[in-house]
Design a protein around this motif. Structure first.
Motif, short mmCIF file in Angstrom:
data_model
loop_
_atom_site.label_atom_id
_atom_site.label_comp_id
_atom_site.label_asym_id
_atom_site.label_seq_id
_atom_site.Cartn_x
_atom_site.Cartn_y
_atom_site.Cartn_z
N PRO A 1 0.80 -1.23 0.00
CA PRO A 1 0.00 0.00 0.00
C PRO A 1 0.83 1.28 0.00
CG PRO A 1 -0.98 -1.60 1.48
CD PRO A 1 0.32 -2.19 1.02
N GLU A 2 1.87 1.33 0.82
CA GLU A 2 2.67 2.56 0.88
C GLU A 2 3.43 2.78 -0.42
OE1 GLU A 2 4.92 -0.80 2.93
OE2 GLU A 2 2.87 0.00 2.92
N ARG B 1 0.87 4.10 -2.97
CA ARG B 1 0.60 5.52 -2.80
C ARG B 1 1.72 6.37 -3.38
NH1 ARG B 1 1.72 10.01 -0.21
NH2 ARG B 1 -0.01 11.38 0.46
N GLU B 2 2.97 5.98 -3.14
CA GLU B 2 4.09 6.72 -3.71
C GLU B 2 4.06 6.70 -5.23
OE1 GLU B 2 6.49 8.61 -2.02
OE2 GLU B 2 4.87 8.34 -0.58
N LEU C 1 1.36 6.54 -7.07
CA LEU C 1 0.29 7.43 -7.51
C LEU C 1 0.70 8.90 -7.44
CD1 LEU C 1 -2.79 5.71 -5.82
CD2 LEU C 1 -2.10 5.57 -8.22
N VAL C 2 1.47 9.23 -6.41
CA VAL C 2 1.89 10.63 -6.24
C VAL C 2 2.98 11.00 -7.24
CG1 VAL C 2 3.05 12.25 -4.68
CG2 VAL C 2 1.20 10.78 -3.83
N GLY D 1 -1.92 14.37 -2.95
CA GLY D 1 -1.79 13.43 -1.85
C GLY D 1 -3.11 12.87 -1.36
N ALA E 1 -4.35 10.23 -3.80
CA ALA E 1 -3.55 9.01 -3.69
C ALA E 1 -3.94 8.23 -2.44
CB ALA E 1 -2.06 9.35 -3.68
N ASP E 2 -4.18 8.94 -1.35
CA ASP E 2 -4.66 8.29 -0.12
C ASP E 2 -5.99 7.60 -0.38
OD1 ASP E 2 -2.49 9.11 1.39
OD2 ASP E 2 -3.50 10.90 2.17
N HIS E 3 -6.89 8.30 -1.07
CA HIS E 3 -8.23 7.77 -1.33
C HIS E 3 -8.17 6.49 -2.16
CE1 HIS E 3 -12.44 7.51 -2.23
NE2 HIS E 3 -12.25 7.76 -3.51
N THR F 1 -5.69 4.43 -2.57
CA THR F 1 -5.07 3.37 -1.78
C THR F 1 -6.04 2.81 -0.75
OG1 THR F 1 -2.92 4.45 -2.06
CG2 THR F 1 -3.09 2.79 -0.33
N GLU F 2 -6.78 3.69 -0.08
CA GLU F 2 -7.75 3.25 0.93
C GLU F 2 -8.86 2.41 0.31
OE1 GLU F 2 -7.15 7.17 3.82
OE2 GLU F 2 -8.94 6.97 2.56
#
Length: 284
Positions: free
Chosen positions: A221-222, A225-226, A228-229, A236, A239-241, A243-244
């Protein structure tokens, strides 16, 4: 409201196909409306509306009896949607159809879903007749990473977890039915396509459609996110959304519903048909 967005535009087309009198609200009324401007057939009335501009909402809602509300996800979404709902109630809107999200719960692991829960609660407190639609992943969102898919890879963090995909045109048809058919009434409906498909299976289907090998790259997951950013250039919060959402699908295996078929009297559009229709988008 949201006539140029993925779901709002689909609802607009569905209402026009039904012959319903419809007003398209947009922050950019002089810009073309996808699939409507310049096309043959009936046209909507177009008015300016911005949820940050209370005066524009009063003008936009004047004389209307029903409202479809869809706004882009974002940090200001709860504030803007509740403002629009309050304006609709003051304007005498009789029925509201709101696009929400799966797992719209106060303790949802998805921040955007927590926001939708807050808006849903506000809508219920208003006492206005309403329908809440909670669609799963939009098939149309698969077009966003299409350039990367065309280069041979889908990137995600879902492992083998299945994902429900629903065509925005089916969401539009259901929303139009809720706006024009009193029998549907109030309620909360989860909308999916006919099947849930894992990312590895999606890659296999894209390979068959494009005639070239598409592989699925599964990241932690981490790491996702990286990616996506820094590679997809997402802000950000988005990207959080994303991933969540993917981690929610891992934690809660998604099961298709029959809601679209029950309301529309026909099966929902399939993922295979969508991929075939847009196969040129996934090729280099």
């Amino acid at each position: 409201m949201g006539a140029t967005g993925a779901t709002g535009n689909a609802v607009l087309h569905s209402l026009l196909a039904l012959g319903a009198p419809v007003r398209a609200l947009t922050r950019t009324p002089h810009d073309p409306i996808p699939g409507v401007t310049g096309a043959p057939g009936p046209r909507p009335e177009v008015r300016y509306a911005d949820a940050a501009d209370a005066g524009s909402l009063r003008t936009a809602f004047e004389g209307a009896t029903r409202l479809f509300l869809a706004m882009a996800n974002g940090p200001a979404q709860v504030r803007l949607e509740t403002r629009a709902l309050d304006a609709a109630a003051r304007s005498g809107i009789e029925h509201i159809v709101k696009i929400s999200a799966p797992a719209a719960e106060p303790d949802s692991p998805v921040a955007v879903s927590r926001g939708h829960h807050a808006v849903e609660q506000h809508l219920r407190a208003l006492g206005t007749s309403h329908t809440v639609l909670r669609p799963c992943a939009f098939m149309q969102n698969l077009l966003r990473p299409a350039p990367g898919i065309a280069r041979g890879a889908i990137v995600g963090a879902m492992g083998d977890a299945p994902c429900n995909y629903v065509d925005c045109r089916d969401i539009g048809d259901v929303a139009a039915a809720a706006l024009t058919r009193p029998g549907i009434g109030t309620g909360t409906y989860v909308l999916t396509g006919p099947e849930a498909v894992s990312h590895p299976e999606l890659a296999a289907r894209l390979s068959a459609v494009t005639g070239r090998r598409i592989r699925y790259v599964n990241l932690a997951p981490e790491e996702f996110r990286e990616h996506l950013v820094h590679r997809a250039h997402m802000p950000g919060w988005l990207a959080d959304h994303v991933t969540e959402i993917q981690q929610l699908a891992v934690a809660r295996p998604e099961i298709p519903t029959d809601t679209v078929a029950r309301i529309l009297g026909r099966p929902p559009r399939t993922l295979d048909a969508f991929l075939q229709e847009n196969r040129h988008r996934f090729r280099r």
